[in-house]
Design a protein around this motif. Sequence first.
Motif, PDB file in Angstrom:
ATOM      1  N   ILE A   1      45.767  45.906  36.847  1.00  0.00           N
ATOM      2  CA  ILE A   1      44.685  45.884  37.878  1.00  0.00           C
ATOM      3  C   ILE A   1      44.525  47.186  38.179  1.00  0.00           C
TER       4      ILE A   1
ATOM      5  N   LEU B   1      40.610  48.684  38.110  1.00  0.00           N
ATOM      6  CA  LEU B   1      39.903  48.847  39.335  1.00  0.00           C
ATOM      7  C   LEU B   1      39.131  50.388  38.996  1.00  0.00           C
TER       8      LEU B   1
ATOM      9  N   SER C   1      33.244  40.728  33.369  1.00  0.00           N
ATOM     10  CA  SER C   1      33.413  41.155  34.712  1.00  0.00           C
ATOM     11  C   SER C   1      32.708  42.560  34.722  1.00  0.00           C
TER      12      SER C   1
ATOM     13  N   SER D   1      32.241  44.419  43.305  1.00  0.00           N
ATOM     14  CA  SER D   1      33.665  44.625  42.664  1.00  0.00           C
ATOM     15  C   SER D   1      34.441  43.324  42.962  1.00  0.00           C
TER      16      SER D   1
ATOM     17  N   GLN E   1      35.666  41.065  39.993  1.00  0.00           N
ATOM     18  CA  GLN E   1      37.056  41.043  39.847  1.00  0.00           C
ATOM     19  C   GLN E   1      37.680  39.503  39.795  1.00  0.00           C
TER      20      GLN E   1
ATOM     21  N   ASP F   1      37.042  38.168  36.591  1.00  0.00           N
ATOM     22  CA  ASP F   1      37.889  38.901  35.622  1.00  0.00           C
ATOM     23  C   ASP F   1      39.051  38.287  35.660  1.00  0.00           C
ATOM     24  N   SER F   2      39.833  38.006  36.974  1.00  0.00           N
ATOM     25  CA  SER F   2      41.272  37.531  37.072  1.00  0.00           C
ATOM     26  C   SER F   2      41.272  36.146  36.519  1.00  0.00           C
TER      27      SER F   2
ATOM     28  N   GLN G   1      46.531  37.624  41.893  1.00  0.00           N
ATOM     29  CA  GLN G   1      45.640  38.472  41.044  1.00  0.00           C
ATOM     30  C   GLN G   1      44.138  38.464  41.701  1.00  0.00           C
TER      31      GLN G   1
ATOM     32  N   LYS H   1      42.824  41.852  43.733  1.00  0.00           N
ATOM     33  CA  LYS H   1      41.550  42.547  43.373  1.00  0.00           C
ATOM     34  C   LYS H   1      40.496  42.508  44.439  1.00  0.00           C
TER      35      LYS H   1
ATOM     36  N   SER I   1      39.167  45.508  46.414  1.00  0.00           N
ATOM     37  CA  SER I   1      37.623  45.740  46.387  1.00  0.00           C
ATOM     38  C   SER I   1      37.085  46.088  47.489  1.00  0.00           C
TER      39      SER I   1
END
Length: 223
Positions: A48, A52, A129, A159, A163, A166-167, A188, A192, A196
Amino acid sequence: MNDTQPAALPMSLFVFCLLYGGMTVLAGFLAVKQVQLWPTQLGVEAGIFAFLILVVLSSSIAQVHGKGLANRLVIWGFLPLAASIALIFFVLSLPADPKMWPEGLEAFQLIHATTPRIMAAGPAAYFVSLLLNIWIFDRLKGEGEATTLGLMARGAVASALSQAVDSIIFVTLAFYGEREIGNLLIGQVIAKVVLSVILVPFLITFGVRAARWLDRRGRDSAL
């Protein structure tokens, strides 16, 4: 004779593209390690941190050079990831030197044999993402030049939402069936979203200023 000179590549694009390509590959390798979120029992894959940075780089490019260039960066940024996966499979298929340290060979094979699955899970999460992040970041842009606080707020919201998506995609594809993913998935998402909100806005602000500084230096050196 044609004296037309090719258009110069902005220095920020050159530097950020180099960083971007490296981070796409590094994120897959770091994801092999899952880090405990002390003092809880939740976990988070270490990729991560590199991911990021991808968010920061793509958002900074979107702010300075526009959404179209940022989207192309995401699309072409997949190339080093794909090349690294292919190269890993090739190296794993080669016979090892009989004199190689046995424990080292075993560790190398173990880590890199699992890395392709993690890196292969990356593209789905990567494309969804990061393109979502750029889309949200661009849609939140108001009329005229954004203020620093506006830039930070847009970066945090875009973000955090991208994110979280994405996780869910990455953890499910990379680790389902290999380990219990509940705590990892929760950890996660929390990690994130928190990063973020408290870290990414400042990094994007720095990234935008760095990009504009690099472009000024590039223009000055061309004179």
